[in-house]
Design an enzyme around this catalytic site. Structure first.
Site, PDB file in Angstrom:
ATOM      1  N   GLU A   3       0.840  -1.206   0.000  1.00 37.15           N
ATOM      2  CA  GLU A   3       0.000   0.000   0.000  1.00 37.15           C
ATOM      3  C   GLU A   3       0.868   1.246   0.000  1.00 37.15           C
ATOM      4  OE1 GLU A   3      -3.147  -0.031   2.892  1.00 37.15           O
ATOM      5  OE2 GLU A   3      -3.491   2.127   2.717  1.00 37.15           O
TER       6      GLU A   3
ATOM      7  N   ARG B  87      -7.455   3.194  14.189  1.00 39.52           N
ATOM      8  CA  ARG B  87      -8.329   2.021  14.006  1.00 39.52           C
ATOM      9  C   ARG B  87      -8.249   1.095  15.222  1.00 39.52           C
ATOM     10  NH1 ARG B  87     -11.492  -0.716  10.263  1.00 39.52           N
ATOM     11  NH2 ARG B  87     -11.342   0.997   8.793  1.00 39.52           N
TER      12      ARG B  87
ATOM     13  N   GLU C 200     -10.788  -7.753   5.343  1.00 39.60           N
ATOM     14  CA  GLU C 200     -10.053  -7.705   6.602  1.00 39.60           C
ATOM     15  C   GLU C 200     -10.770  -8.354   7.804  1.00 39.60           C
ATOM     16  OE1 GLU C 200      -7.574  -3.718   6.649  1.00 39.60           O
ATOM     17  OE2 GLU C 200      -9.628  -3.364   6.013  1.00 39.60           O
TER      18      GLU C 200
END
Ligand SMILES: Cc1cc2nc3c(=O)[nH]c(=O)nc-3n(C[C@H](O)[C@H](O)[C@H](O)COP(=O)(O)OP(=O)(O)OC[C@H]3O[C@@H](n4cnc5c(N)ncnc54)[C@H](O)[C@@H]3O)c2cc1C
Ligand code: FES
Ligand code: FES
Length: 1361
Positions: A833, A911, A1293
């Site tokens: 990423e 997160r 995920e």
């Protein structure tokens, strides 16, 4: 001489003459004869296939025999057997020069999409066993080689064939299921069943589901594929062994050969005499048989052996002789042959004679993978003299005899501790070779056993390995002779001589056991800083393994009537060797509604669109792109220090080496050297300072990969080391080394919550990081276009746009000049990423400067070193709860190890905080997160993105609460679970919550109550193995928490005049099946079959400004954009449909075209109503939540710390699945990646920040044998989600965290073990729950004898970062 001798070959004298020129190498590849005039002894078969023959189907995943991606089949006529042997081998280790007169079969040789797929290729594709596809050719070839030898294998054969293959995507289940159809038990008729259907579905559906759950759930779903579609296997159709080689093999012995390369001379003698002559002439020459050790040394330890002797075909080194004493094996006999011969002997001879043979077989069972065992030699294992060799302890305890030979004569030595005078040394003189090994029979009254303990059961090197032999005075239990040999406890294999002599003359009873243990604890000591670490564990293992031997022998003595007392029934499981049960599985999903049109593929288990190509090796990955004519190869120069000033860089030696074109450093960057995905806080190339080992300093560019890599190693850098070196989270806390900001989420009144609580407990937990281990490492090919600064990059990246912008920034050109193209990735998982951009930028800078195409595919060790991984986390918590188990207050502080730059650490910490309560409603809560700035490579995104860390720590306090109240954990978890309409700590209201439904279904499928009762009964009856269970829920927020990333999903759809559709969208394909889903979306929207729609690639010049393919949201975002584009086009076509309602799609398209209507449209989508403010705790961070629950049962071996995954049931809410096959693939693959994270995968760093675990040899991801024996996955029915395309939900995920059920099942089993020692209540178990942690936590009489050294009194080999 016939033409079969293929050109010139040397005579004996020529072989001895160093000045003679070389021979030609002759072999076959896929039936085609290859004559290589200048084979390079340093070249592997894989490099030759990929670069010289452009057969790129075989992949490079690790270059060390550890992943199997390079598997090919090697066939050779064996004159003594009078038949051709077919073996799977690792192309990455097989030296090209070893292949004379061999036939190689690669994945391209057995089938193709254009022609016909081989059944092995077809079945893996159709059974959804290929996601990213990078492992697929290797798996196909392992299976193919098995079938060539055994067309009717059983499941155990298949599992053995796959011991050397890894897959990071699928979770293995679908591969095994697909290939089960080849087995005797489940052989598919190939459509010849009743009523012309498949025998597996036709008339007898139950055959599909070996598992009882399918009946219990009473909904027999449609299968994910129909085996009736499979072609039957027809062994008569296989490509034949080349007749030329056959007659050659029958006609003469192997020729002598000489091959000369740039640096290495390869000599293959034809006789023993010649070998001994050569060994006299070249005493320092390296002998190479399987090359599984030497190949590794040359590649990774940078060792150069200028002369190689290849004795593989010398008859005396390959013979097997049965003598009165035992069996004698020539030193070049392969381990596979060793196993076959011993197996036959064990079957034939009386058991008392074959105790050693059985022990060797047990060691071989877990020795590497089949590809290695097929080539690795018995002599190679002995002569490597590795302290963790699996065979040497057995040979030593058994007193094997070795025959050594030189020109001067022969001597026979017994293998004892004198044979290994030092680390990786033997007593052989340089002129000597090992001729053969005698493995003796055992005698009556002698008992023998071998043990191997490794982090992973399959294909792993030992932590401690052992051979134990005891001989009793006749008819008694009095010890006459005892040999206890250990590997992994010193620099060489050692004998516990003191202990053995102390026990002589003693009865095999408890008193002896006590003596043995205290003596072993003294004798088998290790310095607390010993290399390899795990000191307490290794010491304990020497005792635990002896204890197993003690019980085993006691049992045997009892069965022979020598020993009166029988072994306690509850102790017997300690003596049992590991029995593997073949896995069975069930997948449950909702069929499409009645009436859905046949051609509407949404909701159907459609195969991954590239699966067939992946299975045949035709799918093109970045490094498969053919070489450009003037292309160069780049190799990185990286720092060896964690924190230092660069004082000087000397490239003079490197630049004078063959093929080197240039070196590139920071000063060569035309634009900006500053880079980073969120903030520009790192350099593309270090200027004067390095802040981690692996920091990229520069690069060498040369004509070939080998030249670039050799030159990079010759660059000399001097450093001035700086302090402090901050490696661990604890170091960072000590030095207050944090990135800003510190994030907090808070709701309710914490003080009041704690006041109200009946109990308060505090705890802490550390969770290790994780390496992505995508099978395809990072790769970039940069091609300068020659004008206006234009550059085209082919990259394996999840972030085409980020790559484009960061490359443009470094080159100092507008982004419009840079095109980034991504065809597919061999896995990404977050690792491509942001961290992929640095490599791309360096390659682009080199290409820009040199005006030539430049390529770099990182070697596995480089990739693991430089790219970072999942953030390790440390959490401290204080939890207030009521007597009932209801949690009323929680204060948690997280620290993550961010590494040397910010990268995405802030979003990851956010997160973690957003998931700090997992699925539990807590009225008063505060979470705080610190990002630790350390001298490690920057850690980054990884599937789950902080969620799995945040939630694991949540489950830790949840488990503590249950343990402290002595309540069943399921009850406490259920009590605290969210209900519809409740608010999260960040004030988001939970609507359409399905947690309770997932929970109830999971409990039902796994029959939790019966299972729990069964476990309790089992634990009562077993002292040394314990079972445990856990049910764990998850609630995973969907959306990027960085708002701007949710804005930019785009799609571009072209309709051509023949009606074919070219679809492009912003997402990248990394195996998850995104392109397949997007075709499904376009197909439904346009109302045309998916076969008319094509996706070529993702590129920045078709869909600009895209978000990275990440956060599970790509189907949601891109699906909506594709839908939007297709709707626009449909609208434009509407008049032509209306005008010609009976026309075809092609008619309408043509009509519109002739009417000058644009048949190209852009689609766009942004997620509505998102945005969260940490200051005010307002707004919505997530669009919706994906829910799931898993129940797992495990069994631990309390003495070794190993565990077995017995059962897992997963219920996952993925809305209305767009494609159940792909979604179940994500669930299973994610779950298994989580199993790796929480139980197996461990990155080991030195206190100075040096990463030891740089490849599959030391870093273990789950293998085929790690999947739960019984696995059920159910996609929740009737749960449409109105927030995403066609009511689906994100799935990439969320399932990963469900593997925490395995972690807490292990903890549950440890709790039962501790109870035996009188321990109860909460205890700390850090993640991953490795054998070391499990063993150390199961405290008992053996652990007490091996207490850990006082922290601070020594420098450990490795630190917990
Ligand atoms: C992926 C992988 C997994 C592995 N797993 C295991 C494992 O589980 N357990 C384990 O113990 N090992 C393991 N190994 C190590 C290795 O496979 C073994 O040691 C193997 O037996 C070496 O045999 P070889 O023929 O390939 O040796 P080579 O690499 O060809 O040679 C090894 C050494 O032996 C010497 N040698 C070979 N033959 C002779 C001879 N006749 N006389 C004198 N010297 C000789 C060579 O000169 C060299 O020094 C693994 C290796 C890999 C790559
Ligand atoms: S590339 Fe050969 S085993 Fe990994
Ligand atoms: S499909 Fe196996 S590694 Fe990706």
């Amino acid at each position: 001489m016939s033409d079969l001798t293929y050109g010139k070959q040397t005579n004996r004298n020529n072989l001895m003459d160093p000045n003679m020129s070389g021979d030609e190498l002759v072999f076959f590849v896929n039936g085609k004869k290859i004559i290589e005039k200048h084979p390079d002894p340093e070249m592997t078969l894989l490099t030759y296939l990929r670069r010289k023959l452009v057969l790129t189907g075989s992949k490079l995943g690790c270059a060390e025999g550890g992943c199997g991606a390079c598997t090919v089949m090697l066939s050779k006529y064996q004159p003594h057997l009078r038949r051709v042997l077919h073996h799977s081998v690792n192309g990455c280790l097989a030296p090209l020069c070893s292949l004379h007169h061999c036939a190689v079969t690669t994945v391209e040789g057995i089938g193709s999409v254009a022609g016909k797929l081989h059944p092995v290729q077809e079945r893996i594709a159709k059974s959804h066993g290929s996601q990213c596809g990078f492992c697929t050719p290797g798996i196909v070839m392992s299976m193919y080689a098995l079938l060539r030898n055994n067309p009717t294998p059983c499941m155990a054969d298949i599992e053995e064939a796959f011991q050397g293959n890894l897959c990071r995507c699928t979770g293995y289940r679908p591969i095994l299921e697909g290939y089960k159809t080849f087995t005797k038990e489940r052989r598919c008729c190939g459509g010849k069943g009743k009523e012309n259907g498949c025998c597996m579905t036709n008339g007898d559906k139950t055959n599909m589901y070996t598992d009882e759950h399918a009946y219990r759930t009473s909904v027999l779903p449609a299968p994910l594929y129909d085996p009736a579609d499979f072609q039957p296997l027809d062994p008569t159709q296989e490509i034949i062994f080349p007749p030329e080689l056959m007659s050659l093999g029958k006609g003469q012995s192997s020729p002598q050969l000489r091959f000369r390369g740039e640096r290495v001379l390869w000599l293959q003698p034809a006789s023993l005499e010649q070998l001994l002559d050569l060994k006299t002439q070249y005493p320092n020459a390296k002998m190479v048989v399987g090359n599984t050790e030497v190949g590794i040394e040359m590649k990774f330890k940078n060792l150069l052996y200028p002369v190689i002797l290849a004795p593989a075909y010398i008859p005396e080194l390959n013979t097997v002789q049965h003598t009165d004493e035992g069996i004698v094996f020539g030193a070049s006999c392969s381990l596979t042959l060793l196993g076959d011969v011993l197996k036959a002997a064990v079957g034939k001879l009386p058991p008392h004679q074959t105790e050693v043979f059985a022990a060797v077989l047990e060691q071989l069972r877990w020795f590497a993978g089949l590809q290695i065992r097929n080539v690795a030699a018995i002599g190679g294992n002995i002569m490597t003299a590795s302290p963790i060799s699996d065979l040497n302890p057995v040979f030593m305890a058994a007193g094997c005899k070795l025959t050594l030979m030189s020109k001067g004569g022969e001597r026979v030595v017994v293998m004892d501790e004198k044979f290994f005078p030092g680390y990786r040394r033997t007593i052989l003189t340089p002129e000597e070779v090992l001729l053969c090994v005698l493995i003796p029979y055992t005698k009556k009254g002698q008992y023998f056993a071998a043990y191997k303990q490794s982090p992973r059961r399959e294909d792993d090197i030992s932590i401690v390995t052992s051979g134990m032999s005891v001989t009793f005075a006749e008819g008694s239990s009095v010890v006459k002779h005892l040999a206890l040999s250990y590997g992994g406890m010193a620099a060489t294999t050692v004998l516990a001589k003191n202990t053995a002599s102390r026990l002589l003359g003693k009865q095999w009873k408890e008193e002896l056991l006590q003596d043995a243990c205290s003596s072993l604890a003294e004798e088998m000591t290790l310095h607390p800083s010993a290399p390899g670490g795990m000191v307490t564990y290794r010491r304990t293992l020497t005792l635990s393994l002896f204890y197993k031997f003690y019980l085993t022998v006691q049992q045997k003595l009892a069965s022979e009537g020598v020993y009166k007392d029988v072994v306690r029934a509850d102790y017997i499981s300690a003596t049992e060797i590991y029995h593997h049960k073949s896995p069975s599985s069930v997948q449950i999903f909702q069929a499409v509604p009645d009436g859905q049109k046949e051609e509407d593929v949404v909701g159907r288990p459609m195969m991954h669109l590239s699966a067939m190509k992946q299975a045949t090796g035709e799918a093109v990955y970045c490094d498969d792109i053919p070489l450009y004519e003037n292309e160069l190869y780049l190799c990185l120069i990286t720092s060896t220090k964690a924190h230092a000033h660069i004082l000087s860089i000397d490239t003079s030696e490197a630049e004078s080496m063959p093929g080197v074109v240039s070196c590139v450093f920071a000063k060569d960057i035309p634009g900006s050297n500053m880079t980073g995905p969120a903030v520009y806080d790192e350099t593309v190339l270090a200027d004067d300072m390095v802040t981690c080992v692996g920091h990229i300093i520069g690069a060498v560019v040369a004509d070939t990969q080998a030249h670039a890599q050799r030159a990079a190693k010759a660059v000399r850098i001097t450093y001035q080391e700086l302090q402090p070196v901050i490696v661990t989270i604890q170091d960072a806390i000590t030095h207050q080394s944090f990135f800003q900001p510190v994030r907090t989420i808070q709701r309710g009144d914490l003080d009041q919550g704690f006041t109200q609580a009946d109990h308060i407990l505090e705890g802490e937990m550390h969770m290790g990081g994780q390496e992505h281990f995508y099978l395809e490492t990072n790769v970039t090919v940069a091609v300068p276009k020659g004008e206006d600064g234009e550059m085209e990059l082919f990259v394996s990246t999840q972030s085409a746009t980020k790559t484009q912008s960061l490359v443009a920034k470094a080159l100092g050109v507008p982004a419009s000049r840079v095109v980034v193209r991504v065809k597919r990735m061999g896995g990404g998982f977050g690792g491509k990423e942001s961290r992929s951009t640095t490599l791309s930028t360096v390659v682009a800078v080199a290409a820009y400067r040199l005006k030539r195409p430049v390529r770099c595919m990182l070697d596995r060790d480089e990739d693991m070193l430089v790219t970072g991984g999942r953030h390790p986390f440390y959490g401290r918590y204080k939890v207030g709860f009521m007597k009932s188990g209801k949690v009323v207050a929680l204060e948690v502080t997280y620290y993550n190890n961010a590494g040397n730059s910010m990268d995405l650490s802030l979003s990851i910490m956010e997160r973690a905080l957003f998931h700090m309560e997992n699925s539990y409603s807590i009225a008063n809560i505060r979470g705080r997160g610190y990002m630790c700035k350390t001298h490690l490579p920057s850690n980054t995104a990884f599937r789950g993105f902080g969620g799995p860390q945040g939630m694991l720590i949540a489950e830790s306090w949840m488990s503590d609460v249950a343990l402290s109240l002595r309540l069943p954990a399921e009850q406490v978890r259920r009590l605290n679970m969210y209900s519809q309409g409740e608010r999260t700590p960040y004030s988001q209201i939970l609507d359409h919550i399905t947690l309770d439904r997932c929970w109830d279904e999971c409990l039902e499928i796994s029959q939790v109550n019966q299972r729990r009762a069964g476990i309790e009964q089992y634990n009562r009856k077993h002292r040394w193995t314990k079972r445990g269970l856990a049910v764990v829920p998850t609630k995973f927020g969907i959306s990027y928490t960085a708002l701007f990333l949710n804005l930019s999903a785009g799609a571009l759809v072209h309709i051509y005049t023949d009606g074919s559709v070219l679809l492009t969208h912003g997402g990248t394909e990394m195996g998850q099946g995104l392109h397949t889903k997007m075709v499904q979306v376009a197909s439904r929207t346009l109302g045309i079959p998916g076969s008319k729609i094509h996706i070529t690639e993702t590129s920045t010049n078709t869909v600009p400004n895209t978000s990275p393919t990440a956060a599970s949201a790509s189907s949601d975002l891109n699906g909506a954009a594709v839908h939007n584009a297709c709707e626009i086009l449909l609208h434009r076509l509407e008049p032509y449909k209306t005008k010609n309602p009976n026309g075809s799609w092609e008619d309408w398209v043509r009509a519109a075209y002739f009417d000058r209507v644009s048949l190209s449209a852009n689609g766009f989508y942004k997620t509505p109503d998102l945005g969260y403010d940490f200051e005010t705790n307002t707004g919505r961070p997530f669009n919706y939540f994906t829910y799931g629950v898993a129940c797992s049962e495990v069994e631990i071996d309390c003495l070794t710390g190993s565990h077995k995954n017995i059962h897992t049931s997963i219920v996952m809410d993925v809305g209305n699945s767009l494609n159940p096959a792909l979604d179940i693939g994500q669930v299973e693959g994610g779950f298994m990646q989580g199993v790796g994270l929480y139980t197996l995968e461990e990155l080991k760093y030195s206190p100075q920040g040096y990463l030891f675990t740089r490849g599959p040899g030391m870093y273990k991801i789950p293998a085929f044998g790690d999947i739960p024996t019984d696995l059920t996955v159910s996609l929740l029915r009737d749960a449409p989600n109105d927030k995403a395309i066609f009511s689906s939900k994100a799935v990439g995920e969320p399932p990963l965290f469900l593997a925490a059920s395995v972690f807490f099942a292990i903890k549950d089993a440890i709790t039962a073990a501790r109870k035996e020692s009188g321990l109860s209540g909460p205890f700390r178990l850090d993640s991953p729950a490795t054998p070391e942690r499990i063993r150390n936590t199961c405290e008992d009489r053996f652990t007490k004898l091996c207490p850990p050294a006082e922290p601070g009194t020594f420098t450990p080999w490795a630190v917990v970062v």
